[in-house]
Write an enzyme that holds these catalytic residues in place. Structure first.
Site, PDB file in Angstrom:
ATOM      1  CG  ASP A   2      15.523  10.036  27.221  1.00  0.00           C
ATOM      2  OD1 ASP A   2      15.070  11.011  27.824  1.00  0.00           O
ATOM      3  OD2 ASP A   2      16.099   9.096  27.777  1.00  0.00           O
ATOM      4  CG  ASP A  96      19.493   8.651  28.932  1.00  0.00           C
ATOM      5  OD1 ASP A  96      19.568   9.861  29.163  1.00  0.00           O
ATOM      6  OD2 ASP A  96      18.461   7.974  29.100  1.00  0.00           O
ATOM      7  CD  GLU A  97      18.000  13.570  27.830  1.00  0.00           C
ATOM      8  OE1 GLU A  97      17.014  14.258  27.575  1.00  0.00           O
ATOM      9  OE2 GLU A  97      18.771  13.796  28.772  1.00  0.00           O
TER      10      GLU A  97
HETATM   11  P1  TTP Z   1      17.052   9.671  32.428  1.00  0.00           P
HETATM   12  O1  TTP Z   1      16.964   9.712  30.935  1.00  0.00           O
HETATM   13  O2  TTP Z   1      16.524  10.841  33.204  1.00  0.00           O
HETATM   14  O3  TTP Z   1      16.278   8.393  32.984  1.00  0.00           O
HETATM   15  P2  TTP Z   1      16.170   6.912  32.423  1.00  0.00           P
HETATM   16  O4  TTP Z   1      16.834   6.758  31.103  1.00  0.00           O
HETATM   17  O5  TTP Z   1      16.674   5.997  33.490  1.00  0.00           O
HETATM   18  O6  TTP Z   1      14.603   6.708  32.307  1.00  0.00           O
HETATM   19  P3  TTP Z   1      13.605   7.223  31.188  1.00  0.00           P
HETATM   20  O7  TTP Z   1      13.124   6.003  30.480  1.00  0.00           O
HETATM   21  O8  TTP Z   1      12.527   7.904  31.942  1.00  0.00           O
HETATM   22  O9  TTP Z   1      14.379   8.140  30.288  1.00  0.00           O
HETATM   23  O10 TTP Z   1      18.548   9.476  32.896  1.00  0.00           O
HETATM   24  C1  TTP Z   1      19.431   8.633  32.191  1.00  0.00           C
HETATM   25  C2  TTP Z   1      20.374   7.905  33.122  1.00  0.00           C
HETATM   26  O11 TTP Z   1      21.149   8.845  33.871  1.00  0.00           O
HETATM   27  C3  TTP Z   1      19.652   7.042  34.132  1.00  0.00           C
HETATM   28  O12 TTP Z   1      19.471   5.706  33.674  1.00  0.00           O
HETATM   29  C4  TTP Z   1      20.519   7.106  35.350  1.00  0.00           C
HETATM   30  C5  TTP Z   1      21.332   8.366  35.205  1.00  0.00           C
HETATM   31  N1  TTP Z   1      20.878   9.376  36.166  1.00  0.00           N
HETATM   32  C6  TTP Z   1      21.656   9.613  37.303  1.00  0.00           C
HETATM   33  O13 TTP Z   1      22.712   9.001  37.492  1.00  0.00           O
HETATM   34  N2  TTP Z   1      21.232  10.550  38.198  1.00  0.00           N
HETATM   35  C7  TTP Z   1      20.082  11.276  38.024  1.00  0.00           C
HETATM   36  O14 TTP Z   1      19.718  12.111  38.847  1.00  0.00           O
HETATM   37  C8  TTP Z   1      19.290  11.016  36.830  1.00  0.00           C
HETATM   38  C9  TTP Z   1      18.006  11.768  36.589  1.00  0.00           C
HETATM   39  C10 TTP Z   1      19.742  10.064  35.952  1.00  0.00           C
HETATM   40 MG    MG Z   2      16.420   8.103  29.526  1.00  0.00          MG
END
Ligand code: TTP
Ligand code: MG
Length: 397
Positions: A2, A96-97
């Site tokens: 992630d 992103d996962e």
């Molecule tokens: P996430 O993996 O939920 O968040 P993140 O990578 O920003 O932070 P973390 O380090 O906690 O993992 O989401 C990945 C990307 O997806 C995030 O950068 C932005 C996008 N996103 C949206 O566009 N809308 C949303 O509601 C969420 C949760 C994420």
């Molecule tokens: Mg993330």
């Protein structure tokens, strides 16, 4: 795997002035909601989903940066391609996962983690967090606990102890609503849920109850799913830059959305029979209706004509806030652009010209004239269903 504060990290990596700063990325759609923020901003209480005003209230020196979705999907694709060099068993779970089944890879998980982190850092200047476990649930939960730039491995046999560290609502897939329901029954911890028992859980929630019971035992049913599930529909929706008040204005956007749907169907070789329209008005009331036509189509003009028929049936003349068009009952491997019913015989050539031009110079380089009447052209958001390949790879601005 992630990515850490994915969109925000990409922005910080490409602009030295943003490094180490609290930043919030605002969606390119409405530009009012924080879609993610840097870890520096999280310290002040900034969170995904806050309006930019709320975010500025908790962190007045927050820098707001408009998102650049095309950059994020590009990086996501490059990372996926790299992961596929480690093992073909990669499940892209979101932008992103990803899950990797590394049981047949000769390297250790420590080595694989090092390889992935180095690739991501070297090529994009950002970090990711990795979790290792005997199933997807454990790996996913493990990836979150040492963020950012984390790595955590749960040894086989330690699954239950690991799960017991979490509150119910923090377990992947349980969520706050279900947690509250359990809390009201006196169930607060994974251990309480195990003691409640599989039978009672199944009585309460059916098959999901039994699945949940397995989860609090540290088990997970589904493995790393490398095949993308079959595409059931192709759709695009748009929150409009300004409210629409008449049929003619709506028609311009519906033509645009029909072309977006059709272009994706053409690109990925799909034809469909059922066409749906979704209208949301300014009071956020939604109406939707679908219509099945007597032939399979991949053509903008067929989709658009059907959409306009539906529009005339369901629009109650209330100002329009958002529109959505989709096509379903799909057959893969078929592109159908004209039928014997089409009076104009040039459609096949027209679509060929549009697709070759836009394939080279970008979507909507060549399109229908009325689309120019739209203030916004093209797709703006990354949907949760986005995937780096196939019909789910939607190009975004
Ligand atoms: P996430 O993996 O939920 O968040 P993140 O990578 O920003 O932070 P973390 O380090 O906690 O993992 O989401 C990945 C990307 O997806 C995030 O950068 C932005 C996008 N996103 C949206 O566009 N809308 C949303 O509601 C969420 C949760 C994420
Ligand atoms: Mg993330």
């Amino acid at each position: 795997m992630d990515m850490d504060a994915f969109f925000a990290s990409v922005e910080q990596a490409s602009n030295p002035a943003l490094k180490g700063q609290p930043i919030g990325v605002i969606g390119s759609q409405e530009r009012t909601v924080v879609v993610t923020c840097s870890y520096e901003a999280r310290k002040f209480g900034v969170r995904t989903g806050m309006s930019k005003y709320e975010a500025l209230r908790v962190c007045p020196h927050l820098k707001l940066v408009p998102g650049r979705n095309r950059k994020y999907t590009y990086i996501s694709k490059q990372i996926t391609d790299y992961l596929l060099t480690i093992t073909p068993d990669v499940e892209v779970y979101s932008v992103d996962e990803a899950f990797l089944d590394i049981s047949d890879v000769l390297n250790t998980s420590d080595e694989i983690s090092y390889m992935i982190k180095s690739f991501v850092k070297k090529n994009f200047g950002i970090t990711c967090s990795l979790g290792v476990g005997s199933n997807k649930l454990i790996a996913k939960m493990a990836s979150g606990i040492k963020k950012p730039d984390g790595y955590y491995k749960v040894e086989s046999g330690d699954e239950i102890d690991f799960i017991d560290r979490f509150k119910l609502g923090d377990i992947w897939g349980i969520g706050r609503r279900l947690e509250k329901r359990f809390n009201n029954m006196g169930i607060f911890k994974p251990k309480d849920l195990r003691e409640f028992g599989e039978d009672k859980l199944t009585d309460m929630l059916g098959i999901n109850g039994s699945h949940l019971y397995r989860m609090v035992c540290g088990e997970y049913l589904s493995g790393v799913n490398t095949d993308d599930p079959p595409v059931k529909s192709i759709g695009h929706s748009m929150t409009l830059p300004t409210n629409l008040y008449n049929r003619e204005q709506a028609a311009n956007y519906l033509l645009q959305l029909s072309e977006m749907v059709s272009a994706r169907a053409r690109k990925n070789s799909y034809a469909g029979k059922t066409i749906s329209l979704h209208i949301r008005d300014i009071e956020l009331q939604s109406v939707r209706k679908m219509k099945t036509i007597p032939f399979f189509t991949s053509a903008t003009h067929h989709i658009y004509e059907t959409v306009m028929e539906i529009f005339d049936e369901i629009w109650e003349k209330r100002p329009i806030r958002a529109l959505g068009v989709s096509i379903s009952k799909l057959v893969p491997g078929l592109i159908q652009l004209s039928t014997t019913m089409d009076a104009d015989k040039r459609w096949d050539d027209i679509y060929k010209a549009i697709d070759s031009m836009n394939g080279k110079y970008g979507d909507f380089t060549l399109s229908f004239g009325s689309v120019l009447n739209c203030k916004r052209i093209g797709s703006r958001g990354i949907s949760p269903a986005w995937r780096p390949k196939g019909a789910r790879d939607v190009d975004v601005l």
